[in-house]
Design a protein around this motif. Sequence first.
Motif, mmCIF file in Angstrom:
data_model
loop_
_atom_site.group_PDB
_atom_site.id
_atom_site.type_symbol
_atom_site.label_atom_id
_atom_site.label_comp_id
_atom_site.label_asym_id
_atom_site.label_seq_id
_atom_site.Cartn_x
_atom_site.Cartn_y
_atom_site.Cartn_z
ATOM 1 N N GLU A 84 33.475 36.709 32.497
ATOM 2 C CA GLU A 84 33.170 36.439 33.930
ATOM 3 C C GLU A 84 35.105 36.432 35.024
ATOM 4 O O GLU A 84 34.679 37.139 36.183
ATOM 5 C CB GLU A 84 33.424 35.043 34.315
ATOM 6 C CG GLU A 84 33.973 34.198 34.833
ATOM 7 C CD GLU A 84 33.248 32.542 35.057
ATOM 8 O OE1 GLU A 84 32.993 31.908 36.000
ATOM 9 O OE2 GLU A 84 33.149 32.131 33.715
ATOM 10 N N LYS A 85 35.289 36.977 33.529
ATOM 11 C CA LYS A 85 37.189 37.532 34.506
ATOM 12 C C LYS A 85 36.983 39.187 35.040
ATOM 13 O O LYS A 85 37.108 39.527 36.237
ATOM 14 C CB LYS A 85 38.211 37.554 33.468
ATOM 15 C CG LYS A 85 39.371 37.412 34.039
ATOM 16 C CD LYS A 85 39.911 36.741 35.375
ATOM 17 C CE LYS A 85 41.552 37.063 35.579
ATOM 18 N NZ LYS A 85 42.100 36.248 36.478
ATOM 19 N N ALA A 86 35.829 39.592 33.748
ATOM 20 C CA ALA A 86 35.424 41.348 34.455
ATOM 21 C C ALA A 86 35.257 41.079 35.579
ATOM 22 O O ALA A 86 35.101 42.144 36.480
ATOM 23 C CB ALA A 86 35.415 42.145 33.486
ATOM 24 N N MET A 87 34.574 40.539 36.163
ATOM 25 C CA MET A 87 33.065 40.473 37.589
ATOM 26 C C MET A 87 33.761 40.223 38.274
ATOM 27 O O MET A 87 33.371 40.035 39.208
ATOM 28 C CB MET A 87 32.479 39.608 36.637
ATOM 29 C CG MET A 87 30.821 40.054 35.626
ATOM 30 S SD MET A 87 29.847 41.408 36.442
ATOM 31 C CE MET A 87 29.182 41.332 37.597
ATOM 32 N N GLU A 88 34.804 39.456 38.349
ATOM 33 C CA GLU A 88 35.565 38.465 39.661
ATOM 34 C C GLU A 88 35.772 39.801 40.394
ATOM 35 O O GLU A 88 36.150 39.666 41.319
ATOM 36 C CB GLU A 88 37.150 37.393 38.926
ATOM 37 C CG GLU A 88 36.240 36.413 39.270
ATOM 38 C CD GLU A 88 37.962 36.088 38.448
ATOM 39 O OE1 GLU A 88 39.182 36.456 38.688
ATOM 40 O OE2 GLU A 88 37.709 35.145 37.303
ATOM 41 N N ALA A 89 36.041 41.299 39.645
ATOM 42 C CA ALA A 89 36.465 42.586 40.656
ATOM 43 C C ALA A 89 35.869 43.071 41.474
ATOM 44 O O ALA A 89 34.960 44.206 42.152
ATOM 45 C CB ALA A 89 37.713 43.172 40.041
#
Length: 313
Positions: A84-89
């Motif tokens: 989820e954190k990686a998908m923020e970008a």
Amino acid sequence: MRSRRARSHRAHRRRARPARHRRWLCAALVPAVVGTVAGTVYVKERAHAAGGAVSSAPSSSPSARQEASVEAAEPREDRDALLEKAMEAVTVEDGAKVAVAVLDPDSGDSARYGDGTFDTASIVKVDILAALLLQAQDAHRRLTAQERTYATAMIENSDNASASALWDAIGRADGLDRANKRLGLTDTAGGEGALWGLTRTTAADQLALLRQVFGEESLLSEASRTYVRGLMEEIAEDQSWGVSAAADGSRWALKNGWLPRSTTGLWDINSIGRITAGGHDYLVAVLSDGNSTKAEGISLVETAARAAVAAFG
């Protein structure tokens, strides 16, 4: 003084002892009489070297009990949170949506992002072939020469006429749904009538399908799995996009799907497969819809695939 040095030496030995690593063990393969590929098929098995004998008898020593309790208390990384954190970008157009699922077969760790169902478009062709092979195994028969011709064109060139022929051969949606129930795809429903491309699925179900094709705990025989993998490794050059963007070399196997919806003019863009990055294999499924153009959808899928693999890096 000697006693204190001995205790210090024992404590140092306990600290220096390497941690044990758990291994993902594979169950026995389901046998089948499917000769989709002539001759004996060799499948490279992953070697699981034993780093040392581990006794099954419980240890009564305090140091062993302490080490075991510390090992059990080690927190496991939250892969979903990392993804989820990686998908923020990842930039997603207004009105578009994306879902991702990824698995590291070596560790068994997986992660998912996004939910809901999506049109499969042409990624369903892998599912159609899996259903055909499962039916052939049940009947203890080989694929016919015509079925192999259709399968090659359907996977390598994404030929729609060949997909339609095999869709009819498996019994259309009813045949696909029966196979998927056995293969562990719980949220996939075959398209109505001849519309195989409008089969609805989830990223989690596509990951389950990839595990059947690339894993060893599978209802598909070794020969059947090797056959599907071989076709997915020979995708036509003009279709070499999608989850393969997350690979750090040329070793990948995939199937893409793309479909402009006549009702909205927006694009369904999907990609599933196995890639290798950082010396590890990953199974990755990325589904998207509501893309303004095919190019925008491809960009979204490739960026999401990179983010998924980065969550394991």
